[in-house]
Motif scaffolding. Structure first.
Motif: not given
Length: 302
Positions: A40, A60-62, A64-66, A68, A78
């Motif tokens: 993770s 609670n973060t992947e 991939s979300s960083l 985007a 973020r």
């Protein structure tokens, strides 16, 4: 290509003596150490002499979300609050650094852990930047054809891709890498091939031999969007698009697929650290470079 960078960090631990109240300082250095990640979203830096690690867990973060990023700025910032559960910052010392001290999550202290100090407050900020390049042998800054400092509005062939991510800058279906740009640090692009001597280097010239037929339309043997393999004159043994003696025309029907290299850099900053023996307002943790990938796009033919 736009240059990537590393951020060195060095901060001081302040120890209070229980005997006389004297302040003793010791430097904790993680200069130029690689930021790593696994499982993770967990970033860490480790050293062997002395054996120590710094780690950041973002729950609670992947990853991939960083990545985007905004389509216009190619960046994403973020912020995460350190809470001791999902978002954590740890400094550890060891009797000896174990193999793979981190996996999917920050593990419980092991026998060789001497101290495990976790911040009770603070904020983690990540700034992701997407860098794209066409890997055509020309530095991105030299693809600013109009010289206004904006790479996005330089699109020689009008195919919708600015030159710095266009592997075929003149839209002639001959990749820029095959048009002998001959770039060197000393000479720049001054040695780029200019077959017809018209002052326009081949990689920006859509009619390389100036025979009146567009390079992309000189596919007399195999209309496969690749003028490089069309050689109809054995006497010259060069492709038709470089031979002014051959000017027959087979109109092109589309552009070749373009491959654009992508790399992401995540700069990690921690503020308001509060460990048992350290209060740190700002800590530039470092930069994590995501392994390179690519995307493929076929421009609309015009």
């Amino acid at each position: 290509m736009r240059q990537s960078f590393l951020i060195s960090i060095s901060f001081l631990l302040v120890f209070l003596s229980c005997d006389d109240g004297d302040i003793i300082t010791a430097a904790l250095e993680f200069n130029d150490l690689e930021v790593q990640t696994c499982g993770s979203v967990l970033f860490y830096k480790e050293k062997t002499n002395p054996p120590e690690t710094l780690s950041i867990q973002i729950g609670n973060t992947e990853l991939s979300s960083l990545l985007a990023v905004d389509a216009d700025t190619n960046t994403l910032q973020r912020t995460f609050v350190i809470n001791g559960t999902s978002n954590r910052f740890n400094y550890r010392t060891y009797s000896s650094l174990p193999d793979d001290p981190f996996c999917n999550d920050i593990p419980n202290s092991q026998l060789n852990v001497i101290s495990d100090d976790e911040s009770t407050s603070g904020t983690i900020t990540t700034l992701t930047t997407l860098v794209e390049d066409d890997n055509d042998g020309i530095p991105a800054e030299l693809e600013d054809i109009n010289g206004n400092g904006n790479l996005e509005d330089d699109d020689t062939d009008g195919d919708g891709l600015p030159n710095y991510i266009d592997f075929d800058d003149d839209g002639d279906n001959v990749p820029t890498t095959a048009e002998k740009v001959n770039y060197t640090e000393n000479d720049g692009l001054s040695l780029a091939q200019d077959t017809d001597g018209d002052g326009i280097p081949d990689y920006l010239d859509n009619d390389d031999d100036n025979d009146g037929v567009l390079t992309r339309d000189e596919e007399n043997l195999s209309p496969d969007k690749n003028p490089l393999n069309d050689i109809t004159s054995d006497a010259f043994s060069i492709a038709d698009f470089l031979n002014p003696e051959v000017n027959s025309q087979v109109p092109a029907t589309g552009y070749r697929a373009h491959i654009i290299a992508e790399s992401y850099e995540i700069v990690i900053n921690v503020s308001g650290i509060n460990l048992s023996n350290l209060v740190q307002d700002q800590l530039l943790f470092g930069t994590y470079s995501v392994p390179s990938a690519s995307r493929t796009i076929t421009p609309t033919f015009n």
